[in-house]
Design a protein around this motif. Structure first.
Motif, short mmCIF file in Angstrom:
data_model
loop_
_atom_site.label_atom_id
_atom_site.label_comp_id
_atom_site.label_asym_id
_atom_site.label_seq_id
_atom_site.Cartn_x
_atom_site.Cartn_y
_atom_site.Cartn_z
N UNK A 57 -15.95 5.80 -16.30
CA UNK A 57 -15.56 4.47 -15.53
C UNK A 57 -16.30 4.59 -14.32
N UNK A 60 -16.85 1.62 -9.07
CA UNK A 60 -16.67 0.02 -8.69
C UNK A 60 -15.56 -0.74 -9.29
N UNK A 61 -15.24 -0.26 -10.49
CA UNK A 61 -14.50 -1.11 -11.41
C UNK A 61 -13.22 -1.62 -11.04
N UNK A 62 -12.61 -2.67 -11.25
CA UNK A 62 -11.31 -3.19 -11.07
C UNK A 62 -10.49 -3.04 -12.00
N UNK A 63 -9.11 -3.31 -11.64
CA UNK A 63 -8.26 -2.77 -12.72
C UNK A 63 -8.30 -3.95 -13.76
N UNK A 64 -7.65 -3.68 -14.89
CA UNK A 64 -7.69 -4.47 -15.85
C UNK A 64 -6.04 -5.28 -15.95
N UNK A 65 -5.83 -6.28 -17.06
CA UNK A 65 -4.87 -6.88 -16.99
C UNK A 65 -3.44 -5.89 -16.95
N UNK B 129 -10.09 2.98 -22.59
CA UNK B 129 -10.16 2.18 -21.16
C UNK B 129 -9.43 3.17 -20.21
N UNK B 153 -3.66 0.59 -19.71
CA UNK B 153 -4.70 -0.58 -19.95
C UNK B 153 -4.12 -1.73 -18.85
N UNK B 154 -2.96 -2.13 -19.31
CA UNK B 154 -2.34 -3.45 -18.68
C UNK B 154 -1.62 -2.95 -17.44
N UNK B 156 -3.05 -3.11 -13.62
CA UNK B 156 -3.02 -3.73 -12.44
C UNK B 156 -2.23 -5.12 -12.23
N UNK B 157 -2.01 -5.64 -13.33
CA UNK B 157 -1.11 -6.91 -13.18
C UNK B 157 0.31 -6.60 -13.94
N UNK B 255 -23.25 2.82 -14.71
CA UNK B 255 -22.11 2.56 -15.55
C UNK B 255 -21.78 1.08 -15.05
N UNK B 257 -19.58 -2.02 -14.71
CA UNK B 257 -18.28 -2.36 -13.76
C UNK B 257 -18.06 -4.04 -13.84
N UNK B 258 -16.96 -4.22 -13.56
CA UNK B 258 -16.53 -5.44 -13.20
C UNK B 258 -15.73 -5.50 -11.94
N UNK B 259 -15.91 -6.44 -11.03
CA UNK B 259 -15.22 -6.42 -9.95
C UNK B 259 -14.51 -7.76 -9.30
#
Lengths: 65, 654
Positions: A57, A60-65, B129, B153-154, B156-157, B255, B257-259
């Motif tokens: 991982x 730089x990855x943001x967290x997910x839902x 994940x 996984x779920x 940050x929100x 690697x 990533x999304x940000x």
């Protein structure tokens, strides 16, 4: 049936019985007897055998839902 | 959630061997060659995640008669949203330039499909994940673990909302409920139709009314007038995070990533543009800004989303921070006639104006203010307004004599960019508290030593000290410490670094230090309470104790690594840190904070003690209460880590 033939059948049946009796616990305890557990039950063995893993991982990855 | 050490991820417990699954051979699920005694040979052809590869060929193919249900479940679960994330490509297609779909789909596969999971990721180990690892030595759990699996996984929100990292947390969490109590197997295992419009269209999706029945004819007057017209969450949620401008890329090691470029905690009510979803016949619903934006896959190519306006970016949401009483529902006119609470054209960015035409609430659709409604009785006259300053004030007063600006983030964040002229001062790394190995870990060191540290940073007790950070946690802890040490004028920068940037001010990478001074403050011992005092005041019911830890800590589901046991101080009231500070360190209005405290029976006339695990979050709550004008507030410095070691009382809640 000749006596020799009968003895032969008895011997085969006994052998099959012995084999079945021996195999049964081996099947029932398959996971316990697996060589996988030589390592996976012992933390020290896993430490000894672990390979260097790079994190998959990105930092730089943001967290997910 | 910290990842497990590599060896712990794959450590099998002996307990597992006596379970039904443990009686099967390892090979029967994972393949490989268990007869071989060397690692490489034994692992050849081994599949560590057989249910991800094929739920039906692994769990669904079990020959054991007791596993007949597995076959039924695997047959539908292979097409469940958890397994396929099938709505992702559907939504991407609706925005896509289909001539470039291959490029888009490649980006989706690289960056958006890591979240899926299958049987093992919910019943045996942490999902991929969440960096994998057995939950309990490869034991199969019928119900997933909310902390280690669902919110891994779920997180940050949902996780942050549910356990109180953001807002007060969820009343269902406070009651000890787990994710599976609402999201039952029927929903989790349901096969999603290939053309499913969105996850809310799954007919098995849980509804509030599955449990809360007959609301319209119940005893709550507001239900009689609102049920069916307004989504439950509109009245019962707290503020939630909205994400903007997701972009994808690959880091230095290749690697993916999304940000998100920006995250904002707020609340918006929109019009229901999708009332065909099951149970969604209402007119108003909460909407959350999703991070999609036209250039999100620019790393792969240009002009990929030429139909971006086809799908809203403000979408229906169901925040997991439900409370019976909320600020927007505390008074009719907190909602009715409150233009700012309803999505307006002015809230939309240029690229999303077309996308959200059906979601914005035109002035004509705004519920009208109700006449003759009495305002809430909240006395804000005691609020110490000078204890919070905003970015504009700081910018305009920077040259004020004796103004000291402190950046309380860690040094690496400071080095990347800080407010020009701010001094770096990380309260965790400055020797202000005892170390983890001390007899009483994390308690404040003696005043002389603290004064010495503050003096070396160039701070005198009579200076006006403004402190900022990223989310309030460190800044407020340092401000509380400064007050205890005798500083006479301290302020919190509302919104911290994010607020500074958002106001349009620049940052600097040039380090700044101040010359050493004599701090010369008089310690205010009355601002701190030890455990004996806390116990005595609780026994005589002379104080209210606020426990500002997350809900899972207070319930005893998790514990600080240095605590002797899990639990909470009997009689304490749990108000998590997130109730006091919004995302990125912005504060809610004093009136809202005072109202929130009042719902717990906490009013300025009472002596209030704040506690947590280490004294840090307690200091954060302390600062807010001081700001709100509470005259007698004290920090329980010894906190749970010390309390759990030295005192027998303390309960482990269900």
């Amino acid at each position: 049936m000749k006596r020799g033939q009968r003895l032969c059948y008895i011997a085969i049946a006994a052998l099959v019985g012995l084999l079945a009796g021996g195999l049964f616990p081996a099947v029932a305890l398959a996971a316990e007897q697996s060589s996988c557990l030589t390592c996976h039950l012992y933390e020290s063995m896993l430490v000894k055998n672990r390979s260097v893993a790079t994190p998959n991982v990105s930092a730089m990855q943001s967290g997910s839902g | 959630m910290a990842p497990l050490e590599p060896q712990k991820k794959v450590l099998v417990s002996r307990e597992f061997l006596s379970t039904a699954h443990g009686r099967n051979s390892c090979e029967s699920c994972h393949g490989g060659d268990s007869a071989r005694m060397n690692k490489a040979a034994a692992h050849k052809g081994m599949d560590p995640f057989p249910s991800i590869t094929s739920p039906q060929k692994s769990c669904g193919s079990c020959k054991d008669m007791r596993a007949v249900k597995h076959r039924e479940i695997a047959a539908t679960a292979k097409d469940s949203l958890h397994a396929t994330l099938s709505t992702f490509p559907e939504i991407l297609k609706s925005r896509a330039n289909m001539g470039k779909w291959k490029t888009i789909d490649q980006a989706r596969k690289n960056h958006c499909s890591a979240c899926h999971t299958s049987c093992g990721g919910c019943h045996v180990s942490r999902p991929k994940f969440a960096q994998k690892g057995f939950i309990q030595g490869h034991m199969f759990k019928k119900r997933p673990d909310s902390l280690n699996q669902c919110t891994a996984c779920h997180g940050s929100r949902v996780g942050n909302e549910f356990f109180g990292q953001r807002g007060r947390g969820d009343v269902h969490a406070s009651k000890g409920m787990e994710c599976f109590n609402c999201h039952k197997a029927e929903e989790m295992h349901a096969a999603a139709a290939k053309d499913l419009k969105g996850r809310y269209h799954l007919k098995e999706t849980v509804q509030c009314t599955d449990c809360h029945k007959n609301l319209k004819n119940g005893g709550v007057r507001s239900h009689a007038t609102h049920v069916g017209k307004v989504q439950c969450q509109v009245c019962h949620s707290q503020t939630y995070v909205n994400c903007y401008s997701c972009h994808v890329g690959k880091d230095g090691e290749g690697r993916a990533f999304f940000q998100n470029r920006r995250e904002v905690e707020t609340m918006k009510i929109g019009l229901n543009y999708d009332n065909k979803a099951p149970g969604a016949g209402y007119q108003y619903m909460l909407v959350r800004h999703v991070p999609a934006y036209p250039e999100m896959f620019e790393f792969y190519g240009k002009d990929l989303f030429t139909n971006f306006g086809n799908v809203p970016t403000w979408k229906r949401t169901s925040p997991h921070n439900i409370q019976r009483r909320t600020w927007q529902a505390a008074n009719c006119n907190h909602c009715h006639g409150n233009r700012g609470l309803f999505l307006a054209s002015a809230d939309l960015l240029d690229y999303e104006k077309k996308a959200n035409q059906k979601v914005i609430v035109p002035d004509g659709s705004l519920p009208k203010a109700v006449a003759n409604i009495k305002k809430l009785d909240i006395d804000t006259t005691r609020v110490r307004n000078g204890m919070v300053v905003n970015a504009r004030w700081l910018h305009d007063n920077f040259r004020q004599k004796n103004l000291v600006v402190i950046d309380a983030r860690d040094r690496s964040a400071y080095d990347k960019g800080h407010i020009e002229g701010a001094v770096s001062f990380d309260p965790l790394m400055s020797g202000l508290r005892a170390g983890p190995g001390a007899e009483k870990p994390f308690v404040l060191v003696d005043h002389k030593k603290v004064a010495e540290v503050l003096g070396k940073k160039g701070i005198a007790a009579t200076d006006h000290v403004v402190v900022y950070d990223q989310n309030g946690a460190m800044a407020a802890a340092l401000l509380s410490l400064l007050q205890w040490a005798g500083a006479t004028h301290v302020s919190y920068l509302n919104g911290g670094m994010e607020g500074w940037h958002h106001a349009g001010f620049h940052s600097s990478t040039k380090p700044y230090t101040r010359g050493e001074r004599l701090f010369n403050g008089t310690v205010k011992r009355e601002l701190v309470a030890d455990s004996a005092t806390v116990a005595r005041l609780l026994k005589t019911r002379s104080a209210v104790v606020i426990d500002s830890r997350l809900i899972d800590r207070v319930l005893g589901k998790t514990k600080h690594e240095l605590a002797s046991r899990a639990g909470a101080i009997p009689g304490s009231i749990n108000i998590p840190f997130g109730a006091f500070y919004m995302e990125n360190g912005f504060l809610k209005s004093p009136a809202e904070l005072l109202w929130m405290l009042k719902t717990y029976g906490i009013t300025p006339g009472k002596t209030v003690i704040t506690t947590c695990d280490t004294g840090l979050a307690a200091s954060d709550a302390f600062f807010i209460l001081r700001y709100l004008g509470f005259p007698d507030v004290r920090v329980h410095e010894e906190a749970w880590v010390v309390w759990s070691k030295t005192r027998k009382i303390g309960i482990k809640r269900p």
